[in-house]
Design an enzyme around this catalytic site. Structure first.
Site, PDB file in Angstrom:
ATOM      1  N   THR A  78       0.824  -1.222   0.000  1.00 22.29           N
ATOM      2  CA  THR A  78       0.000   0.000   0.000  1.00 22.29           C
ATOM      3  C   THR A  78       0.851   1.262   0.000  1.00 22.29           C
ATOM      4  OG1 THR A  78      -1.794  -1.101   1.196  1.00 22.29           O
ATOM      5  CG2 THR A  78      -1.753   1.306   1.272  1.00 22.29           C
ATOM      6  N   GLN A  90      -6.096  -1.101  -2.395  1.00 25.21           N
ATOM      7  CA  GLN A  90      -5.426   0.063  -1.830  1.00 25.21           C
ATOM      8  C   GLN A  90      -4.623   0.803  -2.900  1.00 25.21           C
ATOM      9  OE1 GLN A  90      -5.400  -3.095  -0.688  1.00 25.21           O
ATOM     10  NE2 GLN A  90      -5.032  -3.187   1.535  1.00 25.21           N
ATOM     11  N   ASP A  98      -8.008   4.113   0.442  1.00 31.14           N
ATOM     12  CA  ASP A  98      -6.743   4.664   0.945  1.00 31.14           C
ATOM     13  C   ASP A  98      -6.239   5.855   0.127  1.00 31.14           C
ATOM     14  OD1 ASP A  98      -6.937   2.654   2.751  1.00 31.14           O
ATOM     15  OD2 ASP A  98      -5.214   1.508   2.051  1.00 31.14           O
ATOM     16  N   ASP A 118     -11.708   3.744   4.087  1.00 35.30           N
ATOM     17  CA  ASP A 118     -10.586   4.293   4.862  1.00 35.30           C
ATOM     18  C   ASP A 118      -9.801   5.314   4.043  1.00 35.30           C
ATOM     19  OD1 ASP A 118     -11.374   2.340   6.688  1.00 35.30           O
ATOM     20  OD2 ASP A 118      -9.877   0.904   6.003  1.00 35.30           O
ATOM     21  N   ARG A 136     -13.240   4.211  11.660  1.00 31.31           N
ATOM     22  CA  ARG A 136     -12.960   2.999  12.417  1.00 31.31           C
ATOM     23  C   ARG A 136     -11.477   3.022  12.786  1.00 31.31           C
ATOM     24  NH1 ARG A 136     -12.983  -2.127   8.138  1.00 31.31           N
ATOM     25  NH2 ARG A 136     -11.593  -1.213   6.552  1.00 31.31           N
ATOM     26  N   TRP A 141      -7.806   2.035  12.939  1.00 33.16           N
ATOM     27  CA  TRP A 141      -6.736   1.207  12.394  1.00 33.16           C
ATOM     28  C   TRP A 141      -5.865   0.709  13.554  1.00 33.16           C
ATOM     29  CZ3 TRP A 141      -2.201   3.347   8.920  1.00 33.16           C
ATOM     30  CH2 TRP A 141      -1.449   2.258   8.427  1.00 33.16           C
TER      31      TRP A 141
END
Length: 669
Positions: free
Chosen positions: A454, A483, A506, A529, A585, A587
């Protein structure tokens, strides 16, 4: 006109109107500059509009320093009705008339009440009628005896008027009310006359153009005195907004170009880099003393008053006697007036890009300054120093003492760009956010470097501290392939402004040891995310757009860190198909994410937050909201382990507290 619209950045409240609610607004300009246009259709706004209509005089203008949002008694209303034909104290000083016109325009955009339209047009007519034949404007109209008749640049009065006339003359959509063609033509002519007046009043020092005074005599156009402590002088503050207006003109004349070049040289010549202002506050936060502290390599400031022939700063008390330093005047004027300003730094920042855009050829002296300030141009057509951004980065000096500006002209730059750790103090400036695009298509599977792939997928990677980017689009075009980072920031004191950051999963990675990062006026979109990492990052006045139902943030804030991700005055939007989006959320279990004064669309799930199957996060993470609004803001339905901040708790979330660093106020430079 971009630089003159930025100050219209606004904050939205969806609460019902009451007398008490009105009084919660401390300042009238705060009401005008609210963020969501729909607020101007509320009953609260309509009641405030009735006050604004009452305060407007028949001639079309308004008095100054009125808290229009405060409730009026019936007796007070009748007094205002009786004053309608009064011709005293009507002005454009301190933003009066110009700001009320903006309010009426914003009202009419939501509520087609013809009284709002008529009020705006009366205000516009007032501005046109108040203009002198030589193109200037007095501080008060009808004329008020004394220095008030002078052509007034003070506190940007004349610039505010000209900004309105420019919008009207160019028939933009900034104002919701469209005047007749006849009025549009009058506005064009009035604007041109105003610019001509500006050019004629620019002060010549031994035959060399410099800046402007706060007031100029309406007959001779020479610098003029105002109040006893406001002697004729060159003004660093007022001159800055004047030249920014000139720089906003498309296809400037040779006279305008000469004017801009000259004042740019004057600003460079008169900047002060060995002093910093220190303010002493009492327990109530009021200034009780100001001191100028000698400081090596201080951020540049300019004096509000400079000698017309020597440029030497001077200061005056109410006795009108010039002093050479601030500590030589009494505390009342010392603490109650702005004697220094950093406003010209915006001119110096924008000048290189303006010069490139307008094909301005620089003299040998200016070329030397350009080399000294490390200005590099990237252009795909070969007109710049390089055709690729990365090549310009390679050519930038390592650990420079002064800012290095890499100006990127419009184009689609299909390249992977890295700002190494050694390239500190670098600014990446696009010609325009919409048309200066950095794009690449790496993703997790394509990189294929193991479980940490990533972090190698970035389009733009920032490792050098004290970096800034503006007027750019940064995009990862790999699509729904896992990602794929668009922008990766692993540096400290990074400021990203007026940028589009586009991707899917991402999109934006924020990290770095004790790193502080600031995003303002940006558009950021993604899927899962799409804002993630462990840095302390503040997002102000940004649009956060979800492409599908998933998670906005995934913070990995280190344990013991005061702030994680903070969103202030942001707008959370989504594609129609995205109907179930979490605010965040964890990580890592100490994740911190807070939303303050944000508008949340209906796509935000009622529970708001998710623990990512980490029960420990419910004990250690800090997820909170304060004073948000919109269909997605449902505090009663949020997960029990999240927080709704009190007003006192929210007060610690200031820009200064969140982004505090060893370099003071780095985020405002």
């Amino acid at each position: 006109m971009i630089q003159f619209k930025k100050y219209i950045a606004l904050v939205f409240f969806s609460i019902c109107f009451s007398i008490n609610a009105q009084n919660t607004y401390k300042n009238w300009p705060d009401v005008i500059r609210k963020n969501d246009a729909s607020w101007f259709g509320t009953e609260e706004a309509k009641k405030i509009a009735e006050n604004v209509l009452l305060y407007q005089r028949n001639i079309g203008g308004w008095p100054k320093n009125i808290q229009m949002q405060n409730a009026l008694s019936e007796t007070e209303k009748q007094k205002l009705v009786d004053l309608k034909s009064d011709l005293h104290d009507i002005t454009t000083d301190n933003g009066a008339t110009c700001q009320e016109m903006l309010f009426m325009s914003r009202m009419y955009a939501q509520v087609k009440d013809e009284r709002y339209k008529e009020s705006f047009l009366k205000g516009l007519n007032y501005l046109l009628e108040a203009q002198y034949d030589n193109g200037g404007w007095p501080q008060f109209f009808p004329l008020k005896k004394g220095y008030y008749t002078h052509i007034t640049y003070n506190d940007n009065s004349m610039v505010n008027i000209l900004v309105i006339l420019k919008e009207i003359g160019e028939e933009t959509d900034f104002y919701s009310i469209k005047p007749s063609k006849e009025i549009v033509e009058k506005a064009k002519k009035a604007f041109d006359k105003g610019i001509d007046c500006i050019l004629k009043t620019q002060y010549k020092q031994n035959g060399v153009l410099t800046g402007w005074c706060a007031q100029h005599d309406e007959f001779t156009l020479a610098p003029a005195n105002a109040r006893a402590f406001e002697l004729a002088s060159l003004s660093g503050f007022e001159s800055a907004k004047i030249v920014l207006l000139l720089m906003s003109i498309e296809k400037p004349s040779p006279e305008i170009i000469t004017s801009i070049k000259s004042v740019n040289i004057w600003f460079e010549k008169t900047k002060i880099t060995n002093l910093e202002e220190k303010r002493v506050l009492n327990d109530a936060g009021k200034i009780i003393d100001k001191k100028m502290i000698p400081t090596a390599n201080a951020a540049p400031i300019w004096a509000r008053f400079m000698d017309l022939e020597t440029n030497e700063p001077f200061f005056c008390d109410r006795d009108g006697i010039r002093k050479k330093s601030l500590d030589q005047i009494g505390s009342e004027r010392r603490n109650g007036y702005s004697w220094y300003s950093d406003a010209p730094k915006e001119v110096l920042k924008k000048y290189p890009a303006w010069a490139v855009k307008n094909g301005v050829k620089v003299s040998s002296a200016e070329a030397s300054d350009k080399k000294k300030t490390n200005f590099i141009t990237v252009a795909q057509d070969g007109s710049g120093d390089f055709t690729k951004i990365q090549d310009a980065i390679y050519a930038s000096p390592a650990f420079p003492y002064e800012k290095v500006t890499v100006f990127v002209k419009n184009g689609i730059y299909n390249e992977k760009v890295r700002i190494p750790e050694c390239n500190t103090n670098l600014a990446l400036v696009g010609e325009s956010k919409e048309n200066t695009i950095i794009t690449f298509d790496d993703n997790f599977s394509k990189i294929n470097l193991g479980r940490n792939s990533t972090f190698y997928t970035y389009t733009l990677m920032v490792e050098g501290d004290d970096f800034s980017a503006s007027n750019l689009t940064i995009k990862n075009t790999s699509g729904e392939k896992g990602q794929a980072i668009a922008l990766s920031v692993v540096a400290n004191r990074v400021k990203i402004s007026n940028c589009n950051i586009l991707g899917n999963q991402d999109t934006l990675y924020l990290s770095g040891k004790n790193a502080k990062q600031y995003f303002t006026d940006c558009y950021i979109e993604g899927t899962t995310d799409f804002i993630f990492g462990g840095a302390t990052a503040l997002f102000e006045n940004c649009t956060i757009h979800s492409i599908k139902s998933s998670y906005v943030t995934a913070a990995s804030t280190p344990e013991g860190t005061a702030f994680g991700f903070v969103f202030k005055n942001c707008k959370l939007t989504a594609e129609p198909s995205a109907t179930a989006v979490y605010l965040g959320r964890p990580w890592r279990i100490y994740a911190k994410t807070v939303y303050i004064n944000c508008e949340m669309g209906r796509h935000i799930k009622p529970e708001g937050w998710e623990n990512w199957s980490k029960p420990d996060a419910e004990k250690n993470a800090f997820y909170a909201e304060y004073n948000c609004k919109g269909e997605g803001f449902q505090p009663a339905k949020r997960v029990a382990w999240s927080h709704q901040l009190t007003k006192k708790e929210a007060e610690k979330y200031t820009t200064e507290n969140i982004l505090k660093d060893s370099v003071p106020n780095w985020f405002s430079k």
